[in-house]
Design an enzyme around this catalytic site. Structure first.
Site, PDB file in Angstrom:
ATOM      1  N   HIS A 192      -8.497  -0.879   2.341  1.00 46.19           N
ATOM      2  CA  HIS A 192      -8.115  -2.228   2.247  1.00 46.19           C
ATOM      3  C   HIS A 192      -9.516  -3.176   2.253  1.00 46.19           C
ATOM      4  CE1 HIS A 192      -3.955  -2.068   3.422  1.00 46.19           C
ATOM      5  NE2 HIS A 192      -4.230  -1.775   4.694  1.00 46.19           N
ATOM      6  N   ALA A 217      12.063   4.048  -4.165  1.00 44.47           N
ATOM      7  CA  ALA A 217      13.020   3.023  -3.513  1.00 44.47           C
ATOM      8  C   ALA A 217      12.647   2.723  -2.243  1.00 44.47           C
ATOM      9  CB  ALA A 217      14.433   3.183  -3.941  1.00 44.47           C
ATOM     10  N   THR A 259       0.552  -1.097   0.105  1.00 47.42           N
ATOM     11  CA  THR A 259      -0.124  -0.161  -0.048  1.00 47.42           C
ATOM     12  C   THR A 259       1.019   1.294   0.147  1.00 47.42           C
ATOM     13  OG1 THR A 259      -1.313  -1.273   1.424  1.00 47.42           O
ATOM     14  CG2 THR A 259      -2.225   0.940   0.934  1.00 47.42           C
ATOM     15  N   ASN A 260       1.605   1.252   0.878  1.00 51.55           N
ATOM     16  CA  ASN A 260       2.392   2.410   1.123  1.00 51.55           C
ATOM     17  C   ASN A 260       3.262   2.801  -0.071  1.00 51.55           C
ATOM     18  OD1 ASN A 260       1.597   3.564   3.774  1.00 51.55           O
ATOM     19  ND2 ASN A 260       2.080   1.386   4.158  1.00 51.55           N
ATOM     20  N   GLY A 296      11.178  -5.128   3.019  1.00 53.64           N
ATOM     21  CA  GLY A 296      10.498  -4.806   1.482  1.00 53.64           C
ATOM     22  C   GLY A 296      11.240  -5.685   0.500  1.00 53.64           C
ATOM     23  N   TYR A 313       3.180  -6.484  -5.981  1.00 51.79           N
ATOM     24  CA  TYR A 313       4.372  -6.278  -5.494  1.00 51.79           C
ATOM     25  C   TYR A 313       5.776  -6.808  -6.036  1.00 51.79           C
ATOM     26  CZ  TYR A 313       7.181  -5.508  -1.113  1.00 51.79           C
ATOM     27  OH  TYR A 313       8.109  -4.914  -0.255  1.00 51.79           O
TER      28      TYR A 313
END
EC number: 2.8.2.2
Length: 338
Positions: A122, A242, A70-71, A273, A207
């Site tokens: 969500h 990044a 999400t972020n 990440g 992702y």
């Protein structure tokens, strides 16, 4: 509704999340059968998100199952809207740049935000804002390997004040597979939303695609939003979204939140990440149990980047002597991935 009665912890006019007093008990209530944490959400806030007419044709909704990127997507979209200029992401907290639709502090309570608005959610598709489906607003849905999701959500549950203690890794994995975690079943969530893929105002991206080719993924997002960028601006978006850049940005790493909401002593919100971290945590038995449920739930559904022969098998090697080792045991800074 069943379960504990949610309490409103603030008025809708309060906006400074980092300065609020939070009183969470780790209890859940159910709204139309789906578990939500008490205090962060309420039946009223969920009903508002579902039934509001406050949707504009140029709204951008970023929708995910929790812990799916999400972020990361918020950061990318914010940078795209500013042509790669990082000033906005360095001066305003991420939760104010892309407020949540369904929380008690709802994005829909703030009527004077300039267009285009970015909002996050969500919510499963059956609870999502009805007015969206008759609008030209856009949804970017980010999917992620559910094995990595469950690991990230396990760590997040250890530091997030509104969530239940996850228990042992085995207990949490079983609850995840049964949909007995916040926002319910991952399987139902993604299967519901990917039905939108033929709609021109819906973009599905993973992702894993962002990690494998961030620049190409940003170009796809720019095309979807109708906001082409030059090479210099595109490079700036890639550089400032990044993982290392986000982790160093206090406006994006959630370090401004109070300990009652995120216990930073227990770990960082932006943890690793990476993709494939599940292999460092699942035992062979856990992987086999997961794969069995996954095959049953996702039979006949399209294949995703994580649906390879490698991912469908158990991790290499033998399980540890402990039948269910704690994921926290191999990470000195437990937290949550983006």
């Amino acid at each position: 509704m069943d379960g504990p009665q949610p309490r409103a912890l603030w008025s809708s006019s309060e906006k400074n999340v980092s300065e609020m007093s939070w009183n969470f008990g780790g209890e859940y209530f159910r709204y139309k059968g789906i578990p939500f944490p008490v205090g962060m959400y309420s039946p009223e806030s969920l009903s508002l998100a579902e039934n509001t007419s406050n949707v504009r044709d140029d709204d951008i909704f970023i929708v995910t199952y929790p812990k799916s990127g999400t972020n990361w997507m918020i950061e990318i979209v914010c940078l795209i809207l500013k042509d790669g200029d990082p000033s906005w992401i360095r001066s305003e907290p991420i939760w104010q740049r892309a407020p949540w639709c369904e929380t008690i502090i709802s994005a829909f309570n703030v009527l004077d935000r300039p267009s285009p608005r970015i909002m996050s959610s969500h919510l499963p598709i059956e609870l999502f804002t009805k007015a969206f489906f008759s609008s030209k607003a856009k949804v970017i849905y980010v999917g992620r390997n559910p094995r990595d999701v469950v690991v990230s959500l396990y760590y997040y549950s250890k530091i997030a004040g509104q969530l239940k203690d996850p228990g042992t890794p085995d207990q949490f994995l079983q609850n995840f597979l049964k949909g007995e975690v916040q926002f319910g079943s991952w399987f139902d969530h993604i299967k519901g939303w990917i039905r939108m893929q033929n709609q021109e105002n819906f973009l599905f991206i993973t992702y894993e695609e962002l990690q494998q080719d961030l620049r190409g993924s940003v170009q796809r997002i720019c095309e979807f939003l109708g906001r082409p960028l030059g090479e210099e601006a595109l490079s700036s978006v890639v550089a400032h979204s990044a993982f290392a850049a986000m982790k160093a940005n206090t406006m994006s790493n959630y370090s401004l939140l109070p300990a009652s909401l995120l216990d930073h002593r227990q770990g960082e919100f932006l943890r690793k990440g990476i993709s494939g971290d599940w292999k460092n945590h699942f035992t062979v038995a856990q992987s086999e149990a997961f794969d069995s449920v996954y095959r049953e739930q996702m039979h006949g559904v399209q294949r995703f980047p994580w649906d390879t022969s490698e991912e469908d098998s158990s991790p290499d090697g033998q399980p540890d002597p402990e039948p269910s080792p704690s994921p926290a045991s191999d990470d000195p800074n437990p937290g949550s991935s983006q």
